[in-house]
Write an enzyme that holds these catalytic residues in place. Structure first.
Site, mmCIF file in Angstrom:
data_model
loop_
_atom_site.group_PDB
_atom_site.id
_atom_site.type_symbol
_atom_site.label_atom_id
_atom_site.label_comp_id
_atom_site.label_asym_id
_atom_site.label_seq_id
_atom_site.Cartn_x
_atom_site.Cartn_y
_atom_site.Cartn_z
ATOM 1 N N LEU A 33 -30.932 -25.439 -30.326
ATOM 2 C CA LEU A 33 -30.460 -24.912 -29.039
ATOM 3 C C LEU A 33 -31.247 -25.435 -27.849
ATOM 4 O O LEU A 33 -32.455 -25.616 -27.912
ATOM 5 C CB LEU A 33 -30.550 -23.382 -29.073
ATOM 6 C CG LEU A 33 -29.757 -22.733 -30.208
ATOM 7 C CD1 LEU A 33 -30.019 -21.230 -30.238
ATOM 8 C CD2 LEU A 33 -28.270 -23.019 -30.075
ATOM 9 N N HIS A 37 -26.786 -24.231 -24.252
ATOM 10 C CA HIS A 37 -26.356 -23.174 -25.173
ATOM 11 C C HIS A 37 -26.760 -21.800 -24.641
ATOM 12 O O HIS A 37 -25.989 -20.843 -24.694
ATOM 13 C CB HIS A 37 -27.034 -23.346 -26.543
ATOM 14 C CG HIS A 37 -26.660 -24.588 -27.288
ATOM 15 N ND1 HIS A 37 -27.586 -25.557 -27.585
ATOM 16 C CD2 HIS A 37 -25.487 -25.003 -27.814
ATOM 17 C CE1 HIS A 37 -26.994 -26.519 -28.286
ATOM 18 N NE2 HIS A 37 -25.711 -26.214 -28.435
ATOM 19 N N ASP A 150 -18.083 -30.400 -23.840
ATOM 20 C CA ASP A 150 -17.133 -30.877 -24.854
ATOM 21 C C ASP A 150 -15.742 -30.490 -24.370
ATOM 22 O O ASP A 150 -15.101 -29.591 -24.907
ATOM 23 C CB ASP A 150 -17.458 -30.236 -26.202
ATOM 24 C CG ASP A 150 -18.881 -30.539 -26.628
ATOM 25 O OD1 ASP A 150 -19.110 -31.602 -27.193
ATOM 26 O OD2 ASP A 150 -19.785 -29.718 -26.340
ATOM 27 N N SER A 185 -27.846 -31.976 -24.454
ATOM 28 C CA SER A 185 -27.185 -32.138 -25.754
ATOM 29 C C SER A 185 -28.248 -32.094 -26.841
ATOM 30 O O SER A 185 -29.354 -32.610 -26.647
ATOM 31 C CB SER A 185 -26.475 -33.496 -25.798
ATOM 32 O OG SER A 185 -26.158 -33.831 -27.132
ATOM 33 N N SER A 186 -27.903 -31.514 -27.975
ATOM 34 C CA SER A 186 -28.843 -31.515 -29.103
ATOM 35 C C SER A 186 -29.164 -32.953 -29.501
ATOM 36 O O SER A 186 -30.258 -33.257 -29.966
ATOM 37 C CB SER A 186 -28.244 -30.773 -30.304
ATOM 38 O OG SER A 186 -27.863 -29.466 -29.928
ATOM 39 N N ARG A 187 -28.212 -33.852 -29.308
ATOM 40 C CA ARG A 187 -28.409 -35.248 -29.713
ATOM 41 C C ARG A 187 -29.368 -36.002 -28.787
ATOM 42 O O ARG A 187 -29.817 -37.091 -29.135
ATOM 43 C CB ARG A 187 -27.067 -35.986 -29.802
ATOM 44 C CG ARG A 187 -26.214 -35.531 -30.977
ATOM 45 C CD ARG A 187 -25.041 -36.455 -31.230
ATOM 46 N NE ARG A 187 -24.363 -36.149 -32.488
ATOM 47 C CZ ARG A 187 -23.271 -35.395 -32.591
ATOM 48 N NH1 ARG A 187 -22.718 -34.882 -31.511
ATOM 49 N NH2 ARG A 187 -22.727 -35.163 -33.775
HETATM 50 P P1 AMP Z 1 -22.831 -27.609 -30.072
HETATM 51 O O1 AMP Z 1 -23.991 -26.876 -30.625
HETATM 52 O O2 AMP Z 1 -23.176 -28.961 -29.526
HETATM 53 O O3 AMP Z 1 -21.636 -27.606 -30.983
HETATM 54 O O4 AMP Z 1 -22.363 -26.802 -28.782
HETATM 55 C C1 AMP Z 1 -22.075 -25.423 -28.843
HETATM 56 C C2 AMP Z 1 -21.453 -25.001 -27.540
HETATM 57 O O5 AMP Z 1 -22.355 -25.286 -26.475
HETATM 58 C C3 AMP Z 1 -20.162 -25.753 -27.217
HETATM 59 O O6 AMP Z 1 -19.244 -24.864 -26.587
HETATM 60 C C4 AMP Z 1 -20.638 -26.818 -26.255
HETATM 61 O O7 AMP Z 1 -19.628 -27.283 -25.391
HETATM 62 C C5 AMP Z 1 -21.691 -26.053 -25.503
HETATM 63 N N1 AMP Z 1 -22.635 -26.980 -24.857
HETATM 64 C C6 AMP Z 1 -23.380 -27.956 -25.435
HETATM 65 N N2 AMP Z 1 -24.095 -28.617 -24.511
HETATM 66 C C7 AMP Z 1 -23.785 -28.067 -23.309
HETATM 67 C C8 AMP Z 1 -24.172 -28.305 -21.969
HETATM 68 N N3 AMP Z 1 -25.032 -29.276 -21.653
HETATM 69 N N4 AMP Z 1 -23.642 -27.533 -20.996
HETATM 70 C C9 AMP Z 1 -22.752 -26.556 -21.297
HETATM 71 N N5 AMP Z 1 -22.350 -26.263 -22.541
HETATM 72 C C10 AMP Z 1 -22.845 -27.009 -23.530
#
Ligand code: AMP
Length: 282
Positions: A33, A37, A150, A185-187
């Site tokens: 996270l 998130h 996303d 981003s986690s990446r």
């Molecule tokens: P993930 O863990 O990458 O699958 O993301 C989980 C949720 O967090 C998804 O709804 C993503 O769109 C949202 N999310 C990820 N990164 C961001 C960000 N930088 N800003 C807003 N929402 C994000």
């Protein structure tokens, strides 16, 4: 805060909460996270009496040559961060419990998943919508918060909810960025300091396009070209797509409607995405 790992237990808790008239907000994640998130969780916390967060690295949304195995995981740290929001429940199921080997049922949204990431990651959105549909059935949320980071995923979920009559309201949350503009981003954890610097070209290209659009240019091709010029300055960025699409439908854009400019690129081996809305001021 309670950690729940069994799907059956999550469902029992949700049914109990619903009986007691609780409103349930839900934030699904793949963990590792960051502040993006956490912003979604804060929004859920404010909007409902109960907040459920899920952590599940969903194998069915990764292609065979993608990063499922090495996707960053840090459950303990994640739990500490969620505790500070705080959430009421963290649902972190096992892979096989969520996706048994004998699964034969998939949820597939067609139209909005065709282009952009859908064209480059076959099966990706089918994996996403199937797991989100299952999570909705288990958590039974009144609202669910999804990030605009996303954006195509957000549209796919909205379409699924509409088409399949899910009783959940989808709340979009704006992209949370680092102070220098990089979308969180986690990446991003994969990036070396040099690559992280290169990656800035993604958001900068979108900001350049936004400036042009704000100054009155509405021609999608001119907008894409402006963004492309910024990306072309970085030799280490391998562009996957850079496209202006209709903000609602993700289909062909029109100068008279709001547009979304979306980009996906590799910096080294790391695939990054970003986007920006170019709303029609008229
Ligand atoms: P993930 O863990 O990458 O699958 O993301 C989980 C949720 O967090 C998804 O709804 C993503 O769109 C949202 N999310 C990820 N990164 C961001 C960000 N930088 N800003 C807003 N929402 C994000």
């Amino acid at each position: 805060m309670e950690l729940v790992s069994l799907p059956s237990e999550m469902r029992r808790i949700a049914e109990d909460l619903r009986r007691r008239d609780g409103t349930i907000a839900f934030v699904p994640t793949m963990g590792f996270l960051h502040d993006g998130h956490l912003a979604l969780m804060r929004e859920g916390r404010q909007r409902a009496s109960v907040l459920v967060v899920s952590i599940f690295v969903n194998p069915s949304q990764f292609g065979p040559n993608e990063d499922f195995e090495r996707y960053p995981r840090a459950l303990q740290k994640d739990l500490e961060k969620i505790e500070r929001i705080p959430a009421d429940y963290v649902f972190a199921p096992d892979t096989r419990a969520m996706l048994p080997a004998d699964t034969e049922t998939w949820v597939e949204v067609t139209g909005v998943t065709r282009g952009l990431c859908g064209a480059h990651r076959p099966g990706h959105f089918r994996g996403v919508t199937t797991i989100v549909a299952k999570l909705f059935n288990l958590v039974q949320p009144h609202i669910a918060i999804f990030g605009e980071k996303d954006f195509q995923q957000l549209r796919a979920i909205q379409k699924m909810v509409h088409d399949l009559n899910f009783a959940v309201e989808i709340i979009p949350h704006p992209i949370v960025r680092e102070p220098d503009g990089l979308a969180m981003s986690s990446r991003n954890a994969y990036l070396s300091p040099k690559q992280r610097n290169e990656a800035l070209a993604l958001s900068q290209s979108l900001f350049a396009a936004r400036e042009l659009s704000a100054a009155g240019t509405r021609d999608p091709d001119a907008i894409v070209q402006a963004a492309r010029r910024v990306l072309d300055r970085s030799a280490d960025i391998k562009l996957e797509y850079l496209e202006a699409v209709d903000w609602e439908t993700l289909a062909k854009p029109s100068a008279h409607r709001s547009m979304l400019l979306a980009v996906a690129a590799r910096v080294g081996d790391t695939r990054l995405i970003d986007n920006i809305a170019l709303h029609n001021p008229a």
